[in-house]
Design a protein around this motif. Structure first.
Motif, mmCIF file in Angstrom:
data_model
loop_
_atom_site.group_PDB
_atom_site.id
_atom_site.type_symbol
_atom_site.label_atom_id
_atom_site.label_comp_id
_atom_site.label_asym_id
_atom_site.label_seq_id
_atom_site.Cartn_x
_atom_site.Cartn_y
_atom_site.Cartn_z
ATOM 1 N N GLN A 283 92.355 25.208 51.740
ATOM 2 C CA GLN A 283 93.460 25.304 52.688
ATOM 3 C C GLN A 283 93.939 23.925 53.078
ATOM 4 O O GLN A 283 93.191 23.135 53.671
ATOM 5 C CB GLN A 283 93.015 26.030 53.953
ATOM 6 C CG GLN A 283 94.102 26.142 55.021
ATOM 7 C CD GLN A 283 94.526 27.573 55.244
ATOM 8 O OE1 GLN A 283 93.785 28.493 54.987
ATOM 9 N NE2 GLN A 283 95.728 27.766 55.738
ATOM 10 N N PRO A 284 95.190 23.613 52.762
ATOM 11 C CA PRO A 284 95.727 22.323 53.201
ATOM 12 C C PRO A 284 95.889 22.293 54.727
ATOM 13 O O PRO A 284 96.161 23.327 55.344
ATOM 14 C CB PRO A 284 97.095 22.260 52.519
ATOM 15 C CG PRO A 284 97.058 23.306 51.446
ATOM 16 C CD PRO A 284 96.157 24.358 51.945
ATOM 17 N N VAL A 285 95.780 21.111 55.297
ATOM 18 C CA VAL A 285 95.977 20.922 56.730
ATOM 19 C C VAL A 285 96.987 19.796 56.929
ATOM 20 O O VAL A 285 96.682 18.626 56.678
ATOM 21 C CB VAL A 285 94.651 20.590 57.447
ATOM 22 C CG1 VAL A 285 94.915 20.382 58.937
ATOM 23 C CG2 VAL A 285 93.630 21.694 57.234
ATOM 24 N N GLU A 286 98.181 20.178 57.361
ATOM 25 C CA GLU A 286 99.269 19.210 57.545
ATOM 26 C C GLU A 286 99.332 18.711 58.992
ATOM 27 O O GLU A 286 98.981 19.442 59.923
ATOM 28 C CB GLU A 286 100.615 19.851 57.193
ATOM 29 C CG GLU A 286 100.715 20.404 55.791
ATOM 30 C CD GLU A 286 100.368 21.879 55.685
ATOM 31 O OE1 GLU A 286 100.658 22.493 54.647
ATOM 32 O OE2 GLU A 286 99.786 22.432 56.659
ATOM 33 N N SER A 287 99.826 17.492 59.153
ATOM 34 C CA SER A 287 100.017 16.922 60.485
ATOM 35 C C SER A 287 101.079 15.832 60.424
ATOM 36 O O SER A 287 101.481 15.415 59.332
ATOM 37 C CB SER A 287 98.708 16.341 61.018
ATOM 38 O OG SER A 287 98.252 15.300 60.181
#
Length: 116
Positions: free
Chosen positions: A3-7
């Motif tokens: 799962q990618p985690v963007e910020s």
């Protein structure tokens, strides 16, 4: 599946800049081409920038010269530097593999709003 985690999104004035980050766990990151995608209001998600595992980059015409994609394999992170932002760049930005196979999840994305 990872799962990618963007910020890094936010509200910025026209002409401003933002740097998005995306962390993808697992060793598969280092051997994979990655991409940044966006979904603008009322539109479908589109691929805007890609980076191969060796660093070769590609962009859609609408962001060439404004956006720069990069990666840090030691940190399992891909970045999107966005300069000279315009209201048309307002969207939710996502990262994922350049080729998203069935079952590969998407992250929550990060909202970018360009407005005065």
């Amino acid at each position: 599946q990872v799962q990618p985690v963007e910020s890094g999104g936010g509200l910025v004035q026209p002409g401003g800049a933002l740097r998005l980050s995306c962390e993808v766990s697992g060793s598969i990151f280092r051997i994979s081409a990655m991409g940044w995608y966006r979904r603008a209001p009322g539109k479908q998600r589109e691929l805007v920038a890609t980076i191969a595992r060796g660093g070769t980059t590609n962009y859609v015409d609408s962001v060439k010269g404004r956006f720069t994609i990069s990666r840090d394999n030691a940190k399992n992170t891909v970045y999107l530097q966005m300069n000279s932002l315009k209201p048309a760049h307002t969207a939710v930005y996502y990262c994922n593999f350049q080729v998203v196979i069935r079952g590969q999840p998407w992250g929550q994305g990060t909202q970018v709003t360009v407005s005065s």
